[in-house]
Design a protein around this motif. Structure first.
Motif, mmCIF file in Angstrom:
data_model
loop_
_atom_site.group_PDB
_atom_site.id
_atom_site.type_symbol
_atom_site.label_atom_id
_atom_site.label_comp_id
_atom_site.label_asym_id
_atom_site.label_seq_id
_atom_site.Cartn_x
_atom_site.Cartn_y
_atom_site.Cartn_z
ATOM 1 N N LEU A 30 3.807 -4.605 4.376
ATOM 2 C CA LEU A 30 4.850 -5.488 4.911
ATOM 3 C C LEU A 30 5.477 -4.983 6.197
ATOM 4 O O LEU A 30 5.683 -5.755 7.137
ATOM 5 C CB LEU A 30 5.931 -5.703 3.847
ATOM 6 C CG LEU A 30 5.442 -6.336 2.545
ATOM 7 C CD1 LEU A 30 6.560 -6.378 1.533
ATOM 8 C CD2 LEU A 30 4.889 -7.729 2.798
ATOM 9 N N ASP A 31 5.863 -3.714 6.251
ATOM 10 C CA ASP A 31 6.419 -3.127 7.457
ATOM 11 C C ASP A 31 6.332 -1.610 7.318
ATOM 12 O O ASP A 31 5.978 -1.091 6.245
ATOM 13 C CB ASP A 31 7.866 -3.590 7.726
ATOM 14 C CG ASP A 31 8.813 -3.333 6.568
ATOM 15 O OD1 ASP A 31 8.710 -2.264 5.930
ATOM 16 O OD2 ASP A 31 9.665 -4.196 6.289
ATOM 17 N N THR A 45 8.563 0.070 4.406
ATOM 18 C CA THR A 45 8.092 -0.108 3.027
ATOM 19 C C THR A 45 6.729 0.545 2.824
ATOM 20 O O THR A 45 6.407 0.994 1.719
ATOM 21 C CB THR A 45 8.047 -1.595 2.637
ATOM 22 O OG1 THR A 45 7.312 -2.321 3.629
ATOM 23 C CG2 THR A 45 9.438 -2.174 2.540
ATOM 24 N N GLN A 94 17.037 -10.388 3.846
ATOM 25 C CA GLN A 94 16.272 -9.192 4.205
ATOM 26 C C GLN A 94 14.902 -9.064 3.547
ATOM 27 O O GLN A 94 13.938 -8.685 4.212
ATOM 28 C CB GLN A 94 17.099 -7.939 3.900
ATOM 29 C CG GLN A 94 16.464 -6.667 4.425
ATOM 30 C CD GLN A 94 17.330 -5.447 4.173
ATOM 31 O OE1 GLN A 94 16.940 -4.548 3.431
ATOM 32 N NE2 GLN A 94 18.506 -5.395 4.766
ATOM 33 N N ASN A 145 11.257 -9.269 2.729
ATOM 34 C CA ASN A 145 10.240 -9.963 3.530
ATOM 35 C C ASN A 145 8.975 -10.306 2.742
ATOM 36 O O ASN A 145 7.889 -10.420 3.302
ATOM 37 C CB ASN A 145 9.903 -9.158 4.787
ATOM 38 C CG ASN A 145 9.520 -7.729 4.505
ATOM 39 O OD1 ASN A 145 9.448 -7.302 3.356
ATOM 40 N ND2 ASN A 145 9.264 -6.970 5.556
ATOM 41 N N GLN A 173 9.115 -8.446 -2.942
ATOM 42 C CA GLN A 173 10.205 -7.643 -2.375
ATOM 43 C C GLN A 173 11.552 -8.230 -2.790
ATOM 44 O O GLN A 173 12.523 -7.505 -3.040
ATOM 45 C CB GLN A 173 10.083 -7.642 -0.850
ATOM 46 C CG GLN A 173 10.858 -6.551 -0.168
ATOM 47 C CD GLN A 173 10.057 -5.274 -0.092
ATOM 48 O OE1 GLN A 173 9.351 -4.922 -1.036
ATOM 49 N NE2 GLN A 173 10.165 -4.575 1.007
ATOM 50 N N SER A 210 13.936 -3.592 3.291
ATOM 51 C CA SER A 210 12.971 -3.869 4.353
ATOM 52 C C SER A 210 13.395 -3.119 5.609
ATOM 53 O O SER A 210 14.557 -2.742 5.755
ATOM 54 C CB SER A 210 12.897 -5.374 4.657
ATOM 55 O OG SER A 210 12.516 -6.099 3.510
ATOM 56 N N GLY A 214 14.759 -8.871 7.715
ATOM 57 C CA GLY A 214 13.352 -9.024 7.359
ATOM 58 C C GLY A 214 12.537 -9.595 8.501
ATOM 59 O O GLY A 214 12.714 -9.231 9.665
#
Length: 961
Positions: A145-146, A149, A566, A568, A572, A750, A755
Motif C-alpha cells: 500500500l505505501d 505499511t 486515512q 488506504n 486497512q 497509513s 491516505g
C-alpha cells in the motif's frame, strides 16, 4: 412547441443503467408491482431509515467539474523540496493517457482468473523484476500500500520468523521517515513489540532483538554505509530491513549486496504523481527462503494446459480467506494500477534512462550544495543522493519567509533545512533557491554564478557505495523506448485482459460498478496531483474543503459522528477500526478486553485483522439459512462477557441476506460491554435505506473502491475510511508529521495523513452528482438487478440463502456442489464462462463449491440477460454430461477456456464442434473476447516458483513442454 429551459441532465440516469421499460420487465419477472414493494420485502422495516439523507442537491457532470475547478484553485501548488518519501515526477504522457486514464486498465478486477488477465499479470511481473533488479534481492511481490505499511509488514514478517520466542525488541533507526516510525508504533503495540529507536552508529544490538530497520538514504539525506551494521545484526540473529529510495538505487550499491534481508520502499518516484499522499505502489523484496512468509501478492510464471508460457498469482494458499486468523498479513488490496505504471516507467526509460535521471537528480543536488556553500552555508551531509542539509541557525525564519515568497516549500527540522531534489527540478530552480538563500545573507544575485559551477560537479557517493552491478537487463526493459513501441506494448497487454469495457463483472462482495469518466477526470489535474502531503495546511484549501465535505457526507450516509479518511484499503480500515476499539477499551482501563466474536461466514480479512490488533478470535456459528446463530452468539457473548472486545459483522450478511435479527445481535454485544464493528463490504445494499449506525454498529469501514466508485485498478488502489460513533471519535488515527490528531488518537495506520487522498475525489464526485435520491435509487436498483438474476437462475441453480420473504440483498450465492458427482467443479464453470465473454463471479466464497453473484446497479437488463443466458447454457451443458451427450472428461467445461490458437488450429480432437467451444451462444460472436492462454497450471507454477521475467529462451522451452 413549448420549450423547457430548466431541463438538467441527471448523472443518476447515466450511472443507473436500467430504463423504465427494463425496470418494469424485471419487476414482472421478480413478481412485484413496484420497486418499493421489492425493497419492503427485502430490507427489514425495523432498520429502515425514517427520512431521506441530508445531502446537497445533485449536480450535473458539467456543473460538478466547473465547481471542482474553483475548489481546486484553492490548492497552492508551490515547488516542493520537502522530500521525506514524496517527490515531484514527470508522468510520461503515453503512460498517463493509456494506463492511468484508460478504463481498459483501471476497471479490471484482481487477476484471480488468470486466463483473462495475462496482460496485467505480465505488467506486474515486470514490476517485480524491476524491484528485484534495483534492490539486489531474490524475490519481490506485486506491490503493497505505501512505504510505511510495507515497513510494518517487514517488521511483522521478521517477528514471525524469529527463532528466539523471547526476542520482542525491534531496532528502528532514528533516521527512518517519521511517518514510517509512526506506523511501526501502531503495529508493534498489539504484539508487545518494543521499538528501540536510536542511532545505528552507536546502537547496542542485543540478543532480545529480532529485527532492525534503517533508511537508505536516511531521512536527513545522508547516505550511510550500513554493511558493518548489517554484519553486527546478523551475528546476533537479527534480520535487517532496509527502507530504500528506488531511484537512488540506480547509483547506490543495492541493499541486497551488503546484507539486507528485506528491502521495502515506494515506487512513487517512477512516474506516480504525489497526489497529496497517494495512491502509490510500495515494494517489498526479500530472500527466496522467506517466500512463504512474504505478505501481499506474488505473480509467478507457469504453463497453461497446452504447455505454453502463462502467468498467475502464486502461492495463493497464503491468502486470508484460507488462513484467516493464521494469515501472516491482512492485506487484501495491492496497488496494482500504480505498480503497473511504475513498471511501465522503467520499461519506457530503460536502464540507461533511469540512470541518467538519477544522475541528473544527484548532479543538481551537488550543484545546489556547492552553490550554497559558496554563499557560506555549511552542508552537513558528506555523502548524499538527492537531499542536502544545512543548519541555518537564526536565519531559519528569514529563509522560510523567502521560500514562501518564491512559492517554494522546504523541509524544516529545528534550525536545520533539508532540500530534496527530484526529477522535475531544473537548473533554473537551483538558481531560484540560491538567489533567495543569498538574499537572506545580503548577497546580490549577480554575485552568484550557478552556471559557472555546472562544469565542476563530482559525485559525493563514495566508491564503496557506488553501484557496479547491472539492472533492468531483460529485453522488456530494453525494447520499448520510443512512444510508438511503448504504446503498442501497452495495448498488446491490454488486449489480453477482460475489463468492464468488455462485459459485466458480477463479483459478489466486490461491487464492480461504473467508474464514470467525470469522476476520474480530476484525479490527473495538477492542482490535485502535484501537491505534497506535508505541504503547509494553508496551501491545501481545495483538498481541505473536499475532505471536509466527504467526511460530512459519509458521516450522514453511515449515521456516524465522524470519519477518518486515512486507511488506504478496506483491510486497512478493518485494522484501524479495531485499533480504535482497542484504544477505547484500554482508555477505560479494560486492557483485558481482547475477545473478538467473528461469524464463521466472515470475510477472511476479518479474523486476520483482529489477530493483528492483538485480539483472540472466537468463531460463532451460522444457522442453516446462513444467518448468524443468535443463540450461539448470545452464549459466547455471555461466556466471554468479562473480556469481550467486539463483534465483527458484515451487513447485509456475507451470504447476501438482510438478517432480521441484526439489532438484537448488536444489543447482545453492547450488553456485555463490547463494541460492534461492521464490515462495510456490502454498503452497496445499505445506502439510503439503512445505515451502520441505524442497526447499532459503533464502527464501520467503507470500501470506497466498491460502493463509492473508486475503480479496482486490476487489484488496487482502494480506500477504506472508517466511521465511528461519538464515543470513539477521540481515538481516530493521528499522524506524526501533519497535525490531525484527536484528543486520544491512535498512531497512524497509513503513511500519508489522508491516505490515498487524490482518489477521494472519485467518491466525492459520485456522491455530489448522485445526491441523496440518486444514491438511494442506486441501492434499490442494485437489489432489483440481483433479484432479477435470482429469478432467472433459481430454476437452474439452487440459490443457497435468501431473506424472510425469499429475497436476496444485492448479491446471491448459486450452489454448484451437486455437479461434483458428474466430475464438474465450480472452477470448471468459472473457466467456461470465459468462452461466453464473462469474468466468473466470486468462486467458492463464502461457501466452497458455490459462486456469488453481484450485478450492481450500473448494468442494464440486456447485459444481465446475456450473463443469465450464459449461466443457463452452461447448466444445459452440465445436463448433457449427465445424460451422456457430452463426455464426462472431454467436454467444453473441462477444456475451457478455449483459445483462438486451439480453435483455429489444424488439429481438433474434441468430441464437440469448434462452434460449440468458441461461440456457444449467438451473441458471443459479436462480443467475442478470446482468453490469451488455456487453463493455467497452478501446481506447476508453485513447484517451480519464478517471480521475475524469465530469459527469452525460457519462453521457447516452455512452449515445447
Amino acid at each position: 412547441m413549448k420549450l423547457n429551459v430548466d431541463y438538467q441532465e441527471l448523472f443518476e440516469q447515466r450511472h443507473i443503467a436500467p430504463n423504465e421499460q427494463d425496470t418494469q420487465e424485471m419487476l414482472d419477472a421478480v413478481g412485484v408491482n413496484s420497486l418499493e414493494e421489492l425493497i419492503a420485502q427485502t430490507v427489514p422495516q425495523n432498520i429502515r431509515l425514517k427520512g431521506a439523507m441530508d445531502l446537497p442537491s445533485a449536480k450535473s457532470e458539467f456543473e460538478y467539474l466547473n465547481h471542482l475547478k474553483q475548489t481546486a484553485s484553492k490548492n497552492k501548488i508551490f515547488k516542493s523540496y520537502i522530500g521525506q518519501g514524496y517527490y515531484g515526477v514527470i508522468v510520461p504522457g503515453v503512460i498517463q493517457r493509456n494506463i492511468l486514464e484508460n478504463p481498459g486498465w483501471y476497471t479490471q478486477y484482481t487477476p484471480y482468473q488468470a486466463e483473462i488477465a495475462q496482460g496485467r499479470l505480465q505488467a506486474l511481473l515486470n514490476f517485480q523484476t524491476m524491484v528485484i533488479d534495483l534492490t539486489g534481492m531474490e524475490i519481490a511481490n506485486a506491490s503493497l500500500l505505501d512505504e510505511g505499511t510495507a515497513a510494518a509488514e517487514a517488521m511483522f514478517m521478521q517477528y514471525s520468523l524469529r527463532k528466539n520466542a523471547a526476542a520482542k525488541k525491534f531496532f528502528v533507526s532514528q533516521e527512518v521517515f517519521p511517518q514510517t516510525i509512526d506506523i511501526l508504533k501502531t503495529r508493534s503495540q498489539p504484539y508487545g513489540i518494543e521499538l528501540v529507536i536510536g542511532d545505528h552508529r552507536t546502537a547496542e544490538l542485543t540478543e532480545d532483538m529480532f529485527g532492525a530497520i534503517v533508511q537508505y538514504p536516511a531521512s536527513n539525506g545522508e547516505v550511510f554505509d550500513y554493511s558493518d551494521f548489517a554484519n553486527k545484526a546478523h551475528e546476533k540473529n537479527i534480520k535487517l530491513t532496509v527502507a530504500a529510495d528506488i531511484m537512488s538505487l540506480a547509483l547506490l550499491t543495492p541493499p541486497g549486496e551488503w546484507g539486507a534481508d528485506i528491502v521495502v520502499g515506494t515506487t512513487q518516484r517512477f512516474g506516480i504523481p504525489m497526489g497529496f499522499g497517494g495512491p502509490h505502489a510500495a515494494f517489498f523484496a526479500t530472500k527466496e527462503e522467506y517466500k512463504r512468509s512474504m505478505p501481499g501478492r506474488i505473480i509467478g510464471v507457469t504453463i497453461d494446459a497446452h504447455g505454453n508460457y502463462a502467468l498467475r498469482m502464486a502461492l495463493q494458499t497464503r491468502e486470508q480467506h484460507i488462513r484467516r486468523d493464521k494469515a501472516t498479513s491482512n492485506i487484501c488490496t495491492a496497488q496494482a494500477l500504480l505498480a503497473i505504471m511504475a513498471g511501465m516507467y522503467a520499461t519506457y526509460h530503460g536502464p540507461k534512462g533511469i540512470k541518467l535521471i538519477a544522475e541528473r537528480i544527484h548532479g543538481l543536488a551537488v550543484l545546489l550544495s556547492n552553490a550554497l556553500q559558496h554563499l557560506g552555508y555549511q552542508q552537513e551531509n558528506q555523502a548524499y543522493f538527492d537531499t542536502v542539509r544545512f543548519n541555518v541557525g537564526t536565519l531559519l525564519n528569514a529563509i522560510k519567509a523567502e521560500a514562501l515568497n518564491n512559492e517554494v516549500n522546504l523541509n524544516y527540522q529545528g534550525e536545520t533545512v533539508t532540500i530534496s531534489i527530484d526529477e522535475t527540478t531544473s537548473v533554473e530552480d537551483i538558481k531560484t533557491l540560491v538567489r533567495f538563500f543569498g538574499k537572506v545573507k545580503g548577497i546580490n544575485q549577480n554575485d552568484i554564478d550557478v552556471d559557472a559551477l555546472k562544469g565542476d560537479l563530482t559525485s559525493t557517493i563514495p566508491a564503496s557505495l557506488a553501484r557496479t552491478s547491472a539492472y533492468l537487463t531483460h529485453p522488456i526493459f530494453n525494447s520499448h523506448h520510443s512512444e510508438h513501441e511503448l504504446l503498442r506494448y501497452i495495448k498488446s497487454l491490454e488486449a489480453k485482459d477482460l475489463s468492464l469495457c468488455h462485459s459485466m463483472i458480477a463479483l459478489g462482495s466486490c461491487t464492480m460498478k461504473l467508474n464514470a469518466t467525470t469522476e476520474m477526470i480530476p484525479v490527473t489535474w495538477p492542482e490535485f496531483g502535484n501537491l505534497h502531503p506535508f505541504a503547509p495546511i494553508d496551501q491545501t484549501g481545495g483538498y481541505m474543503q473536499i475532505m471536509d465535505e466527504l467526511n460530512r457526507w459519509l458521516s450522514e450516509i453511515t449515521g456516524f459522528a465522524a470519519m477518518s479518511l486515512q486507511p488506504n484499503a478496506g483491510a486497512q480500515g478493518e485494522y484501524a477500526g479495531l485499533m480504535v476499539i482497542r484504544a477505547y477499551h484500554q482508555d477505560r482501563g479494560d486492557f483485558h478486553r481482547n475477545i473478538a466474536l467473528i461469524p464463521s461466514s466472515a470475510h477472511g480479512t476479518n479474523p486476520a485483522s483482529a489477530a493483528m490488533a492483538g485480539m483472540k478470535i472466537v468463531v460463532t456459528k451460522c444457522d442453516e439459512k446462513g444467518n448468524i446463530d443468535v443463540e450461539d452468539l448470545r452464549a459466547k457473548a455471555e461466556e466471554h462477557s468479562a473480556n469481550l472486545s467486539c463483534l465483527m459483522v458484515t451487513y447485509p450478511s456475507t451470504h447476501g441476506v438482510f438478517e432480521e435479527s441484526i439489532i438484537e445481535i448488536c444489543d447482545i454485544i453492547h450488553q456485555h460491554g463490547g463494541q460492534v464493528y461492521m464490515d462495510g463490504a456490502n454498503m452497496n445494499a445499505q445506502v439510503g435505506l439503512t445505515s451502520p449506525a441505524n442497526i447499532g454498529a459503533d464502527v464501520c469501514h467503507l470500501n470506497l473502491h466498491k460502493t463509492f466508485c473508486i475503480p479496482h485498478g486490476g487489484g488496487g488502489p482502494g480506500m477504506g475510511p472508517i466511521g465511528v460513533a461519538k464515543h470513539l471519535v477521540p481515538y481516530l488515527p493521528g499522524h506524526a508529521v501533519v497535525d490531525i490528531s484527536q484528543e486520544k488518537s491512535i498512531h497512524a495506520v497509513s503513511a500519508a495523513p489522508w491516505g490515498s487522498a487524490s482518489i477521494l475525489l472519485i467518491s466525492h464526485a459520485y456522491i455530489a452528482m448522485m445526491g441523496a435520491e440518486g444514491l438511494t435509487n442506486a441501492t434499490k436498483y442494485a437489489i432489483l438487478n440481483a433479484n432479477y438474476i435470482k429469478a432467472r437462475l433459481e430454476q437452474h441453480y439452487p440459490v443457497l440463502y435468501s431473506g424472510a420473504n425469499g429475497r436476496c440483498a444485492h448479491e446471491m450465492i448459486l450452489d454448484c456442489r451437486e455437479f461434483k458427482a458428474l466430475g464438474i467443479e465450480v472452477t470448471d464453470i468459472a473457466k467456461r464462462l470465459m468462452d461466453y465473454g464473462f469474468h466468473a463471479p466470486t468462486v467458492s466464497f463464502p461457501v466452497a463449491g458455490t459462486v456469488m453473484v453481484e450485478p450492481t446497479e450500473s448494468e442494464p437488463k440486456h447485459e444481465l440477460d446475456r450473463f443469465c443466458d450464459a449461466m443457463i447454457a452452461i447448466r444445459n451443458e452440465i445436463a448433457d454430461i449427465a445424460s451422456g451427450l457430452l463426455d464426462k472428461a472431454n467436454n467444453p467445461l473441462k477444456n475451457a477456456p478455449h483459445t483462438a490458437a486451439v480453435v483455429t488450429g489444424n488439429d481438433w480432437d474434441k468430441p464437440y464442434t469448434r462452434q460449440k467451444a468458441a461461440f456457444p451462444l449467438p451473441y458471443v460472436a459479436q462480443y467475442k473476447f478470446w482468453p490469451s492462454v488455456g487453463r493455467v497450471n497452478d501446481t506447476h507454477g508453485d513447484r517451480t516458483l519464478i517471480c521475475s521475467c524469465p530469459p527469452l529462451e525460457t519462453y521457447a522451452e516452455i512452449e515445447t513442454v
